[in-house]
Design a protein around this motif. Sequence first.
Motif, short mmCIF file in Angstrom:
data_model
loop_
_atom_site.label_atom_id
_atom_site.label_comp_id
_atom_site.label_asym_id
_atom_site.label_seq_id
_atom_site.Cartn_x
_atom_site.Cartn_y
_atom_site.Cartn_z
N GLY A 111 -11.32 9.10 -3.55
CA GLY A 111 -11.82 9.55 -2.22
C GLY A 111 -11.68 8.41 -1.33
N ASN A 112 -12.21 8.46 -0.04
CA ASN A 112 -12.02 7.60 1.05
C ASN A 112 -13.10 6.82 1.46
N ALA A 130 0.68 -1.22 -0.11
CA ALA A 130 0.07 -0.13 0.18
C ALA A 130 0.77 1.38 0.08
N ASP A 131 0.30 2.54 -0.69
CA ASP A 131 1.06 3.77 -0.47
C ASP A 131 -0.07 4.80 -0.42
N GLN A 132 0.58 5.83 -0.59
CA GLN A 132 -0.53 6.99 -0.68
C GLN A 132 -1.41 7.18 -1.59
N TRP A 133 -1.01 6.67 -2.95
CA TRP A 133 -2.09 6.68 -3.95
C TRP A 133 -3.16 5.56 -4.11
N TYR A 147 -14.32 -1.96 -5.19
CA TYR A 147 -14.72 -1.39 -3.92
C TYR A 147 -14.19 -2.48 -2.57
N ASN A 148 -13.55 -1.80 -1.85
CA ASN A 148 -12.81 -2.57 -0.86
C ASN A 148 -13.27 -2.03 0.49
N GLY A 149 -13.32 -3.02 1.32
CA GLY A 149 -13.97 -2.78 2.70
C GLY A 149 -13.32 -3.84 3.56
N HIS A 150 -13.54 -3.41 5.02
CA HIS A 150 -13.12 -4.09 5.97
C HIS A 150 -13.90 -3.83 7.38
#
Length: 233
Positions: free
Chosen positions: A85-86, A52-55, A115-118
């Motif tokens: 977005g976030n 993972a990174d900032q983008w 679409y990612n979630g946790h």
Amino acid sequence: MKKIVFMALMAVAALSANAQNVQVHYDFGRHLYSDQENGRQSVTVTLEQFKADQWGSWYYFVDLDLSNKFMEGAYTEISREFNIGNKGFAAHVEYDGGLNRFGSFQQAALVGAAYNGHTADFSKTWSAQLMYKRYFKSYDYTSAYNSVQLTGVWGLNFADKKCTFSGFIDLWRGEKANGNGQLVILSEPQFWYNITNHFSVGTEVEISNNFIYNTYDDKSFFINPTLAVKWNF
């Protein structure tokens, strides 16, 4: 072993921004289907990494398929996601392809949305991806064509993080030799018992329809289990 523990890696990477593992699987497919899968690999070694990174994030895996006499092939998938977005949405681009001892796998490029979630503690993770898929003419008897792929990925840690259930399911439009389309389904759920933070033992079950190249008869649905070990770096 495709996208095998993408979301489990994502959970680890939430803390470290980088997660990597190597897996060794002994495949029982050639024993279960001695006629249809006589040439199936005996062992698969998988290296995968999520960063993972900032983008957004990078993800790749490489499967090395080994038989008793040969390295049957090396297959890879490399993807990049850019956060939108976030709220968990991301743009997704991907390359699939590789080489085998007869030539190459048919290559493909994918682009679409994810679409990612946790959950708050990352014990449950999930991803859904809808992508345009372009196959390229990679060798004789293949043709370039357009497709669409829907992918779901999940990860679940339970029993005080001693157990992990993870995997994916892909559905896409494939193409028969006569040019007619067909629905291809591939899913590879895994179960791991985490002996330590680094070492796990478990299994993967490859469930597929219209995915395995079978010239023996008209069977298209296969279930291929493995026994496996994994080392998390």
